[in-house]
Write a protein that holds these residues in place. Sequence first.
Motif: not given
Length: 426
Positions: A5-18, A173-181
């Motif tokens: 799965k190396a590629g786009t799918e792998e990157l999405e696991a690190f930087y998931p999109i809403r 998705a990282f910034y869906e968490d207000k604590a991260n904002q």
Amino acid sequence: MFGKKAGTEELEAFYPIRPECVAEIPKTRFKPRAGKTLSARRWQAAFSETGCLDIAKVLRRIQRGGIHPSIKGLVWEFLLGCYNPNSTLEDRNQLRQQRRERYSMWKTECQNMVSVIGSGNFITTPIITDDGQPIEVEGCRVTSAVSDKKVAQWMLILHQIGLDVVRTDRALAFYEDKANQAKLWDVLSIYSWVDDDIGYVQAGMNDICSPMVILLENEADAFWCFERAMRRLRENFRCSTTSIGVQSQLGTLSQVIKTVDPQLHRHLEDLDGGEYLFAFRMLMVLFRREFSFVDALYLWEVRGKIPFISSKSDVMWAMEYNPNIFWSYEQPNGASDSNSGQLNQKMLKQYGKFQRKNMETGCADKNNALAVFLVASVLETKNKKILKEAKGLDDVVSILGDITGNLDAKKACQEALKLQNKYLKK
């Protein structure tokens, strides 16, 4: 590290999109490549028994294929000058602890003035009036009028930082968490307090800081990585009533295009675009808006001090990398590139490709940055379209706007390197 799965799918696991934002974000072109991308295993193997880093080996790998997301933050700390590659693990642990304590001290200082800092929340409305009178805001109270000019100026910008934070990388998705904002707001707010010279400027500082907050779990580490990034970018944010921070780089861009493509330059001048202000945003925030989040990071990485070969931030910082960067920040008067004539090939390998070229040719112009040549390469890719269709500056802006999400960063970097060689030869 590099599975099926190396590629786009792998990157999405690190930087998931809403999910609701997937359709509107630029396509990611970068994919980790086995044997080329700097992996965690290669990264660990680059350290000696005492913890010293073989930076030349690391730079070669980054310039070939960027940095794997799992170690990106750790590598950035070296590329940005947080640590000396020749330091031991013990040296770095001690320095890291000292920096965390210093950040904690500044944070406490800011908390004593504005209680919401460090609370996991942040503000988006003013807490004082222009004349320093307190405004009651839920969760944040200023009990008396503020008379100190520095404190008042700082408090007046805090809500604007909050508004910028809300707009930052909203698709992640990282910034869906207000604590991260809130973490991003804390870092930017504290930085604006300790930087008496630049403070906070609403021109993309949030875009530069956001990846550090995402990549480095410890807030203090993220702050220092951002602080180092701002050391190299701060002139971009130095604005006054008569000039903008990137004006000198825009002037260099004008000279580059005039040299390598006189016809395009004349056409832009005829359109009253000879000052190249249409390229302001690309230079200010290093193409954060022109590439996907992943591709922008890759472009930055290669930007060390070596010629452009890749498309992301890993590439830029690696290509422009200077082995003296750590000491130039820690001891501003103690490190210098003035002895470039004495550099041997072994020492030159510790420089990024782009910077190495500058060292070999004796080019010391700080405005002669990789980002300038990258913008020039973008203009060159749209050369025919601009010459044929642009009847005014609005047309130029529209044509360049079409590159958002459609620009191949790697090709742009390769072209930038060619333009650098062509420009230096003339």
